[in-house]
Scaffold this motif. Structure first.
Motif, PDB file in Angstrom:
ATOM      1  N   LEU A   1       0.811  -1.223   0.000  1.00  0.00           N
ATOM      2  CA  LEU A   1       0.000   0.000   0.000  1.00  0.00           C
ATOM      3  C   LEU A   1       0.843   1.272   0.000  1.00  0.00           C
ATOM      4  CD1 LEU A   1      -2.741  -1.072   2.590  1.00  0.00           C
ATOM      5  CD2 LEU A   1      -2.832  -1.232   0.096  1.00  0.00           C
ATOM      6  N   ARG A   2       2.155   1.135  -0.196  1.00  0.00           N
ATOM      7  CA  ARG A   2       3.018   2.319  -0.099  1.00  0.00           C
ATOM      8  C   ARG A   2       2.699   3.358  -1.176  1.00  0.00           C
ATOM      9  NH1 ARG A   2       6.071  -1.851  -1.989  1.00  0.00           N
ATOM     10  NH2 ARG A   2       7.169  -1.595  -3.970  1.00  0.00           N
ATOM     11  N   SER A   3       2.247   2.901  -2.353  1.00  0.00           N
ATOM     12  CA  SER A   3       1.935   3.849  -3.425  1.00  0.00           C
ATOM     13  C   SER A   3       0.663   4.651  -3.140  1.00  0.00           C
ATOM     14  CB  SER A   3       1.792   3.113  -4.759  1.00  0.00           C
ATOM     15  OG  SER A   3       0.744   2.160  -4.686  1.00  0.00           O
ATOM     16  N   PHE A   4      -0.146   4.193  -2.171  1.00  0.00           N
ATOM     17  CA  PHE A   4      -1.394   4.888  -1.834  1.00  0.00           C
ATOM     18  C   PHE A   4      -1.172   6.021  -0.833  1.00  0.00           C
ATOM     19  CE2 PHE A   4      -2.695   0.880  -3.523  1.00  0.00           C
ATOM     20  CZ  PHE A   4      -3.943   1.087  -4.100  1.00  0.00           C
ATOM     21  N   LYS A   5       0.022   6.064  -0.249  1.00  0.00           N
ATOM     22  CA  LYS A   5       0.290   7.037   0.802  1.00  0.00           C
ATOM     23  C   LYS A   5       0.240   8.469   0.260  1.00  0.00           C
ATOM     24  CE  LYS A   5       3.584   7.928   4.540  1.00  0.00           C
ATOM     25  NZ  LYS A   5       4.891   7.566   5.120  1.00  0.00           N
ATOM     26  N   ASP A   6      -0.430   9.327   1.007  1.00  0.00           N
ATOM     27  CA  ASP A   6      -0.533  10.765   0.693  1.00  0.00           C
ATOM     28  C   ASP A   6      -1.187  11.024  -0.673  1.00  0.00           C
ATOM     29  OD1 ASP A   6       0.791  11.322   3.106  1.00  0.00           O
ATOM     30  OD2 ASP A   6       2.758  11.163   2.136  1.00  0.00           O
ATOM     31  N   GLN A   7      -2.100  10.174  -1.080  1.00  0.00           N
ATOM     32  CA  GLN A   7      -2.801  10.355  -2.349  1.00  0.00           C
ATOM     33  C   GLN A   7      -4.260  10.750  -2.083  1.00  0.00           C
ATOM     34  OE1 GLN A   7      -1.294  10.221  -5.271  1.00  0.00           O
ATOM     35  NE2 GLN A   7       0.672   9.451  -4.504  1.00  0.00           N
ATOM     36  N   SER A   8      -4.841  11.436  -3.042  1.00  0.00           N
ATOM     37  CA  SER A   8      -6.255  11.797  -2.911  1.00  0.00           C
ATOM     38  C   SER A   8      -7.125  10.555  -3.082  1.00  0.00           C
ATOM     39  CB  SER A   8      -6.622  12.832  -3.979  1.00  0.00           C
ATOM     40  OG  SER A   8      -6.511  12.259  -5.275  1.00  0.00           O
ATOM     41  N   ASN A   9      -8.391  10.659  -2.687  1.00  0.00           N
ATOM     42  CA  ASN A   9      -9.295   9.516  -2.784  1.00  0.00           C
ATOM     43  C   ASN A   9      -9.470   9.066  -4.231  1.00  0.00           C
ATOM     44  OD1 ASN A   9      -9.712   9.424  -0.035  1.00  0.00           O
ATOM     45  ND2 ASN A   9     -11.485  10.805  -0.096  1.00  0.00           N
ATOM     46  N   THR A  10      -9.531  10.033  -5.136  1.00  0.00           N
ATOM     47  CA  THR A  10      -9.673   9.688  -6.555  1.00  0.00           C
ATOM     48  C   THR A  10      -8.450   8.931  -7.051  1.00  0.00           C
ATOM     49  OG1 THR A  10     -10.981  11.692  -6.906  1.00  0.00           O
ATOM     50  CG2 THR A  10     -10.063  10.613  -8.869  1.00  0.00           C
ATOM     51  N   ARG A  11      -7.282   9.436  -6.670  1.00  0.00           N
ATOM     52  CA  ARG A  11      -6.043   8.788  -7.080  1.00  0.00           C
ATOM     53  C   ARG A  11      -5.926   7.395  -6.471  1.00  0.00           C
ATOM     54  NH1 ARG A  11      -2.803   7.659 -11.012  1.00  0.00           N
ATOM     55  NH2 ARG A  11      -0.650   7.273 -10.362  1.00  0.00           N
ATOM     56  N   LYS A  12      -6.351   7.251  -5.214  1.00  0.00           N
ATOM     57  CA  LYS A  12      -6.326   5.934  -4.566  1.00  0.00           C
ATOM     58  C   LYS A  12      -7.223   4.951  -5.301  1.00  0.00           C
ATOM     59  CE  LYS A  12      -5.189   7.473   0.126  1.00  0.00           C
ATOM     60  NZ  LYS A  12      -5.681   7.640   1.521  1.00  0.00           N
ATOM     61  N   PHE A  13      -8.377   5.424  -5.767  1.00  0.00           N
ATOM     62  CA  PHE A  13      -9.300   4.558  -6.504  1.00  0.00           C
ATOM     63  C   PHE A  13      -8.655   4.099  -7.812  1.00  0.00           C
ATOM     64  CE2 PHE A  13     -12.585   4.099  -9.801  1.00  0.00           C
ATOM     65  CZ  PHE A  13     -13.339   3.078  -9.237  1.00  0.00           C
ATOM     66  N   VAL A  14      -7.996   5.033  -8.504  1.00  0.00           N
ATOM     67  CA  VAL A  14      -7.329   4.696  -9.768  1.00  0.00           C
ATOM     68  C   VAL A  14      -6.202   3.698  -9.518  1.00  0.00           C
ATOM     69  CG1 VAL A  14      -5.924   5.610 -11.659  1.00  0.00           C
ATOM     70  CG2 VAL A  14      -7.928   6.878 -10.862  1.00  0.00           C
ATOM     71  N   LEU A  15      -5.414   3.941  -8.471  1.00  0.00           N
ATOM     72  CA  LEU A  15      -4.319   3.024  -8.136  1.00  0.00           C
ATOM     73  C   LEU A  15      -4.847   1.640  -7.779  1.00  0.00           C
ATOM     74  CD1 LEU A  15      -2.018   5.384  -6.014  1.00  0.00           C
ATOM     75  CD2 LEU A  15      -1.533   4.474  -8.294  1.00  0.00           C
ATOM     76  N   GLY A  16      -6.003   1.597  -7.098  1.00  0.00           N
ATOM     77  CA  GLY A  16      -6.615   0.319  -6.744  1.00  0.00           C
ATOM     78  C   GLY A  16      -7.038  -0.461  -7.979  1.00  0.00           C
ATOM     79  N   ILE A  17      -7.640   0.239  -8.939  1.00  0.00           N
ATOM     80  CA  ILE A  17      -8.042  -0.414 -10.190  1.00  0.00           C
ATOM     81  C   ILE A  17      -6.810  -0.905 -10.951  1.00  0.00           C
ATOM     82  CG2 ILE A  17      -9.153  -0.064 -12.433  1.00  0.00           C
ATOM     83  CD1 ILE A  17     -11.107  -0.242 -10.131  1.00  0.00           C
ATOM     84  N   GLU A  18      -5.742  -0.089 -10.970  1.00  0.00           N
ATOM     85  CA  GLU A  18      -4.516  -0.483 -11.655  1.00  0.00           C
ATOM     86  C   GLU A  18      -3.860  -1.685 -10.977  1.00  0.00           C
ATOM     87  OE1 GLU A  18      -1.981   2.901 -11.826  1.00  0.00           O
ATOM     88  OE2 GLU A  18      -3.053   3.844 -13.504  1.00  0.00           O
ATOM     89  N   ALA A  19      -3.957  -1.741  -9.647  1.00  0.00           N
ATOM     90  CA  ALA A  19      -3.386  -2.878  -8.920  1.00  0.00           C
ATOM     91  C   ALA A  19      -4.123  -4.163  -9.278  1.00  0.00           C
ATOM     92  CB  ALA A  19      -3.449  -2.628  -7.417  1.00  0.00           C
ATOM     93  N   LEU A  20      -5.446  -4.052  -9.448  1.00  0.00           N
ATOM     94  CA  LEU A  20      -6.253  -5.222  -9.794  1.00  0.00           C
ATOM     95  C   LEU A  20      -6.108  -5.592 -11.259  1.00  0.00           C
ATOM     96  CD1 LEU A  20      -8.258  -7.248  -8.594  1.00  0.00           C
ATOM     97  CD2 LEU A  20     -10.111  -5.694  -9.241  1.00  0.00           C
ATOM     98  N   PHE A  21      -5.969  -4.585 -12.103  1.00  0.00           N
ATOM     99  CA  PHE A  21      -5.823  -4.806 -13.557  1.00  0.00           C
ATOM    100  C   PHE A  21      -4.557  -4.094 -14.049  1.00  0.00           C
ATOM    101  CE2 PHE A  21     -10.425  -4.809 -12.687  1.00  0.00           C
ATOM    102  CZ  PHE A  21     -10.742  -6.105 -13.114  1.00  0.00           C
TER     103      PHE A  21
END
Length: 662
Positions: free
Chosen positions: A65-85
């Protein structure tokens, strides 16, 4: 033998010489006692912090989860989708150059996978179309969710053999036109996917590492021989064949049919094309690496030529067994055929867990191999989720267990693939085959499928790896051979059980019987090392230095204590025989001791009391953070004396020598 400093005429001079030689040289001040560095005690942490740190290190060591640190909620959602796909992330940099490489690689592995899929489906006891289905849907799912750029997805020989063997132990594949058998296969595939996705989601991927590399080498080699032997049925045209997989039963079945069951036309076709495939493999691997495409295209050429030959000569009328009908069209839905209740649910679950773990082990090993060759990282837990998802979806679309194929992945890599798009290209070619070409396989002889499988599995027998295992670790070799002979002479399941059992036995042996070593000082240094490794190392008069090379737990604490006391007893006997000074101090070097529990501390207390009866003092050197923390919590330093815990062995010897205690 190590040396021991001695002077029978003057023990005092001996001690002074020992202190002199160990000291730092002319600059040292021997008139004052040597002041040793104190061993630091870490600050006390709360139970919650200790528990959190332990959980984080066990399950989240890679900090996902280190890439999610200090990111906005929108960015976290995008990173989550990228992590899954992951395809979303790497597709941004995709270009025509990469597409060209992926298309060439995809077409190449498609030419290899189509004949292999038909053969592997037969190996699993399933209709040929199920093998092709398994190279259509699962690779598409993996291309979107997988993190490996090089792995080629589809049925593989070992998992097909394992699945077929375990399914046939539960259900007769010929009853009810194989309907119950197929249902159980889809159920096993579903639970294989559930097992894989569960391990990935809960980050339990480290569990597959309990099957050692040596055991896997042996298991794969044994499975390869078993698979090759079972293909003798198709290669020789035998109609009545044993259902057992052990080598004795198979050879008995082969030779009992020699006088009336062998078909010479089948043998001619099978042996001719097997020779062609082996020569093609030799050209691609040995002669010139640029001809990698020769062994890749050889199976498809063999299928086309042999099918045409059988068709024009009508060799099927002469007893040459052929594939016959392969269902045309893409994967039909099969979700309603999966057992979610009844007696076969538990059987499907058991088969799925075992086959899923083997498939997972093979895929992760292949992914890591090619990632290392191209210098990129794959996330093992994400891989498990991707593999599990594709098998769950596959079970609902008439597929059986798919995983990474080493032979196809190697071809994929050598063909110049850049991304998982090569899997999409392969899947599209299989789709076209299912949609339009399957009727053309009607006259494909079973002998050619047997030849393709035999040539494919020969590469699983890694003789060089077995030789290397023998040179490096004899116990590993026992695990390798145990798995190998278990598969060959008993069954695939027993061989797998032996592999797992020996792997666990090795772990238990290493934990319960840790190594200990007697240390001496390397001349003209302050370094203390194993006297067996360095015979010139000097043992200090009046001091015995023992190193424990493992954590001290309840499982080995008593052994560690007894082994140290045996060192003391043996050394005292030698000193008495040589008329040398007795032992005054035992220094336990604890730098390799990464942890200790209450049983371990209790063993140290018993060791201290045993040494007191012999008039020997106990000292500890270089205990680690966890160890010193627990030792202080137990008040053990008050028992032996806080001044008897040293930062290093050199500190211990210098301090004792300067205080005239040795």
């Amino acid at each position: 033998m190590s040396k021991r400093i001695s002077d029978d005429d003057d023990v005092g001079k001996e001690k002074e010489a020992a202190a002199d030689k160990i000291s730092s040289g002319p600059s040292s001040n021997r008139e004052l006692p040597y002041v040793a560095h104190k061993v630091g005690v870490p600050p006390k942490r709360s139970i919650l912090k200790e528990f959190t740190a332990a959980v984080k290190e066990t399950f989240f060591a890679d900090q996902p989860l280190r890439s999610f640190k200090d990111q906005s909620n929108t960015r976290k959602f995008v990173l989550g989708i990228e992590a899954l796909f992951p395809i979303i992330r790497w597709s941004r940099d995709y270009n025509l150059t990469k597409l060209r490489g992926d298309v060439i690689a995809g077409l190449t592995i498609a030419s290899l996978c189509i004949p292999q899929d038909i053969g592997y489906a037969k190996l699993a006891g399933l209709p040929a179309e199920n093998g092709l289905y398994s190279s259509f849907v699962p690779p598409l799912i993996y291309a979107f969710m997988g993190s490996s750029r090089d792995i080629a997805i589809g049925p593989v020989a070992v998992v097909s053999l394992l699945l077929g063997t375990m399914l046939q132990d539960e259900v007769n594949p010929k009853e009810d036109n194989g309907y119950e058998y197929r249902r159980l296969a889809f159920t096993a595939t579903f639970f294989a996917g559930v097992t894989q996705i569960t391990l990935g989601f809960f980050r339990l991927g480290f569990l597959i590492d309990f099957l050692s590399h040596a055991a896997i080498i042996g298991f794969m080699g044994g499975a390869a021989i078993t698979i090759a032997l079972q293909q003798l049925k198709g290669l020789l045209g035998i109609k009545v064949f044993t259902k057992k997989s052990d080598i004795v039963s198979v050879l008995r079945s082969v030779f009992s049919a020699a006088h009336h069951g062998w078909n010479w036309e089948t043998i001619l076709i099978g042996v001719s094309f097997l020779t062609f495939l082996i020569i093609a493999k030799y050209i691609g691997k040995v002669k010139n690496k640029k001809y990698f495409w020769v062994p890749a295209i050889a199976p498809l050429i063999s299928v086309i030529v042999s099918t045409f030959f059988v068709f024009i000569t009508r060799a099927d009328k002469q007893g040459v067994a052929i594939v016959n009908h392969i269902r045309k069209g893409v994967n039909p839905p099969s979700a309603n055929e999966i057992y979610f209740s009844g007696d076969l649910l538990a059987k499907g679950f058991k088969i799925g867990v075992v086959a899923g773990m083997i498939a997972l082990t093979e895929a992760i090993a292949i992914g890591r191999t090619f990632a290392g060759m191209k210098d990129y990282q794959i996330d093992g837990n994400k891989e498990m989720v991707a593999l599990g998802t594709m098998n769950i979806v596959g079970s609902m679309t008439s597929c059986y267990i798919a995983t990474g194929s080493f032979s196809r992945s190697a071809v994929n890599y050598m063909s110049g693939c850049h991304t998982a798009v090569s899997n999409i290209v392969m899947s599209f070619v299989v789709f076209l085959t299912l949609k339009f070409i399957t009727p053309l396989f009607k006259y494909t002889p079973n002998a050619i499928l047997a030849s393709i499988i035999i040539s494919a599995v020969l590469g699983l027998i890694d003789i060089n790896a077995m030789k290397l295992i023998w040179k490096i670790d004899k116990l590993d070799f026992v695990a390798c051979m145990g798995a190998f002979f278990g598969v060959v002479f008993i069954s695939v399941e027993i061989g797998l059980l032996i592999a797992v059992s020996i792997s666990f036995a090795k772990i238990l042996l290493q934990v319960t019987r840790p190594r200990t070593a007697l240390l001496g000082r390397i001349p003209r240094t302050k370094v203390y090392r194993n006297v067996q490794q360095y015979p010139e190392a000097i043992q200090i008069p009046g001091v015995l230095i023992v190193r424990v090379d493992s954590a001290i737990y309840f499982s080995n604490s008593n052994y560690v204590k007894e082994r140290i006391l045996r060192w003391v007893t043996d050394e005292e006997a030698q000193l008495k025989q040589k008329c040398l000074p007795k032992i005054n101090y035992l220094v336990v070097e604890m730098s390799p001791v990464i942890d200790i529990d209450t049983s371990g501390i209790h063993a140290l207390e018993e060791l201290y009391r045993s040494l007191q009866k012999r008039d020997i003092q106990l000292a500890l050197a270089n205990p680690g953070t966890l160890v010193i923390d627990k030792i202080h919590a137990s008040e053990f330093p008050d028992l032996i004396g806080k001044d008897k815990i040293f930062l290093s062995v050199a500190d211990a010897i210098l301090t004792l020598a300067s205080n005239n205690e040795i």
